[in-house]
Design an enzyme around this catalytic site. Structure first.
Site, short mmCIF file in Angstrom:
data_model
loop_
_atom_site.label_atom_id
_atom_site.label_comp_id
_atom_site.label_asym_id
_atom_site.label_seq_id
_atom_site.Cartn_x
_atom_site.Cartn_y
_atom_site.Cartn_z
CE LYS A 177 4.80 -13.95 -33.44
NZ LYS A 177 4.70 -15.25 -34.14
N GLY A 204 5.57 -22.87 -20.57
CA GLY A 204 6.00 -22.93 -19.18
C GLY A 204 6.55 -24.29 -18.78
N GLY A 220 6.22 -23.04 -30.89
CA GLY A 220 6.32 -24.33 -30.23
C GLY A 220 6.90 -24.19 -28.83
#
Length: 429
Positions: A205, A15, A304
Site C-alpha cells: 500500500k 466479491g 472488510g
C-alpha cells in the site's frame, strides 16, 4: 439505454458484497452511471460451492479468460488477489479496450507498470481505489484532487490487523501472541498472518501511495519494511510511560531538496496527543501533507467485505460514466521520475532502552558513543538500580545509518548488558 455488462473475477468476501450492492442499489447505480449495470458472469475456482449471495447459477464459470475476453463485456472487476492469474486476466481485458476495476494491492505494487501500459495501449480505464484503505476515499484525492498541489508527505495506518493487535496490547496489556489470537478469532487476522504482521501488506500500500503522491513508479521491493512481531508488552508499557503509543506506520516523505523521497513501513512511537494515536481497533487513518492544502486526514474502515466493495462500486460508477462519455480517467502519472533514497539516508528519531551496569561513568560513555556518530541526545533517564539498571534515551533527528552505527557500537560496550529495545519516534516534530 443499453446496459453496461460487468464481469466479476472472484466471489469471496469482497466479491459477494459487490454483487449484493449491485443488486440492492441497481436503480441508483443506473441513475448515477447513466445506464444500467448488468452482471455478465462471475469467475470462480470451484463451481457448486455454497455462496452467501443470490446469483443465477448460469453466470458462474471457471473459465476466467473466456469471460474477460467476451465481446459483450464492457467492464471487468478483479477481486481474486495475488499476482497470477490476476495479472494476465487484467492485461487481457485492458488490451481489448475494456475498463478494469481492481482491489489488488500486491499486483499493483509489484507490477503496476504492466497494467498501466496495457490500459494505455488498449485505451481503457484502470481504477484501483479499493487497493488501499478499504472504503476510505484516499487514492482519488491523491490522483485527482491534489493534482494541482505538491504533496510532501503521506503518513498513516494502512493495515487494520496490525492496528487491532497493537491497540489491544496498549489497552489491555496483552502480549503480541495473545492479541494476535484474539484478532484471528474475530476474523481480523488470517490463519497465516504473515502478510500483515510482517508488514508486507502495508508495504504494498505504501508503494501505491508513494507512486501517486510523488508521480514516480515505486514497487514494494523499494519499500523499507519492518513488522510488529518483535513488539513486546514491555515496549508498549514503556511507550505509555512516556506518553506515546506504538503504531505500524506507512511513511512516504519527499526529501528537503525535492529530488528524492523515502518510503518505509515500520512500528513507531507517536505522541498520544497525535490524531493517529486515537485510531483504534481495525480502523485506518492517513495524513497527507501538501504545500498549499496543508494537512489532510482520511479516516475510516480500512478492510472488510462491505467497505472494500463500497470503494469498488465507486470506481465502477466512474469507469461506467467514462465509457458512456467516450472518455478515460487519468492515466498513470510518472513524469517526475524521482528516485527512492535508501533507508540509511532517511532522517528519523529513536527511542533506545539499554540494560546497563549500575556504576559511575556509564552515562558519560554512552553519551560519548552517541556523539561519535553525530547522534545527539534529546532526553535520557535512568530506571532501576543494580541488575535492573536501565537507561532510556530519546535522540534528536539523525540519519538511520548513524543510528544503526550507534546501536552496533553500543553492543560492543562492556557496560551495556543488552539493548532492550529500539523504536523510531514519529509525529512530534
Amino acid at each position: 439505454m443499453k446496459p453496461l455488462r460487468v464481469a466479476l473475477l472472484g466471489c469471496g468476501v469482497v466479491g459477494t458484497q459487490v454483487i449484493r450492492l449491485m443488486h440492492e442499489q441497481s436503480a441508483d447505480l443506473a441513475a448515477r452511471v447513466g445506464a444500467p449495470l448488468e452482471l455478465a458472469g462471475v469467475a470462480v475456482r470451484r463451481l457448486g460451492r455454497k455462496r452467501d449471495v443470490e446469483v443465477d447459477p448460469a453466470l458462474f464459470t471457471t473459465d476466467a479468460e473466456s469471460l474477460v475476453t467476451r465481446d459483450d463485456v464492457d467492464i471487468v472487476i478483479e477481486v481474486i488477489g495475488g499476482i497470477e492469474p490476476a495479472r494476465s486476466l487484467i492485461v487481457s481485458a485492458l488490451s481489448r479496450g475494456k475498463s478494469v476495476v481492481t482491489a489488488n494491492k500486491a499486483l499493483l505494487a509489484e507490477d503496476g507498470a504492466t497494467l498501466h501500459e496495457a490500459a494505455r495501449a488498449g485505451n481503457g480505464d484502470l481504477y484501483f481505489e479499493a487497493s488501499v484503505a478499504g472504503a476510505i476515499p484516499l487514492l482519488r484525492p491523491l490522483r485527482e484532487s491534489l493534482a494541482g498541489d505538491r504533496v510532501t508527505r503521506v503518513l498513516g495506518i494502512v493495515n487494520g490487523t496490525t492496528n487491532y493487535i497493537l491497540d489491544k496490547m496498549d489497552s489491555t496489556g496483552a502480549s503480541f501472541l495473545d492479541a494476535l489470537e484474539e484478532a484471528q478469532t474475530l476474523g481480523y487476522a488470517e490463519a497465516d498472518p504473515t502478510a500483515d504482521v510482517e508488514g508486507f501488506d502495508a508495504a504494498a500500500k505504501a508503494a501505491i501511495l508513494a507512486g501517486l503522491a510523488f508521480h514516480s513508479r515505486v514497487t514494494a521491493e523499494q519499500v523499507h519494511r519492518e513488522g510488529i512481531t518483535d513488539i513486546t508488552a514491555t515496549d508498549v508499557a514503556s511507550a505509555e510511560a512516556m506518553g506515546y503509543v506504538i503504531k505500524l506506520l506507512a511513511i512516504c516523505a519527499r526529501s528537503d531538496d525535492g529530488r528524492t523521497f523515502g518510503v518505509r513501513v515500520h512500528p513507531a512511537m507517536i505522541p498520544r496527543t497525535h490524531p493517529l494515536a486515537g485510531v483504534r481497533e481495525a480502523y485506518n487513518a492517513v495524513f497527507v501533507e501538501a504545500e498549499s492544502a496543508g494537512q489532510l486526514m482520511f479516516y475510516g474502515k480500512g478492510a472488510g467485505g462491505a467497505p472494500t466493495a463500497s470503494a469498488v462500486l465507486g470506481d465502477l460508477v466512474a469507469v461506467g460514466r467514462n465509457r458512456l462519455a467516450g472518455t478515460r480517467g487519468p492515466e498513470e502519472s510518472t513524469y517526475a521520475h524521482l528516485a527512492v533514497h535508501p533507508m540509511g539516508e532517511t532522517v528519523t528519531r529513536c527511542h533506545v532502552a539499554l540494560d546497563v551496569a549500575d556504576k559511575p561513568g556509564v552515562l558519560a560513555r554512552v553519551a560519548e558513543l552517541f556523539a561519535k556518530h553525530d547522534v545527539s541526545i534529546q532526553t535520557v533517564r535512568q530506571e532501576g538500580h543494580g541488575d535492573d539498571a536501565q537507561l532510556v534515551i530519546v535522540t534528536h533527528r539523525a540519519t538511520d545509518a548513524a543510528l544503526t552505527a550507534t546501536m552496533e557500537g553500543l553492543r560492543e560496550l562492556d557496560i551495556v548488558r543488552a539493548i532492550a529495545s529500539v523504536m523510531r519516534v514519529e509525529g512530534d516534530d
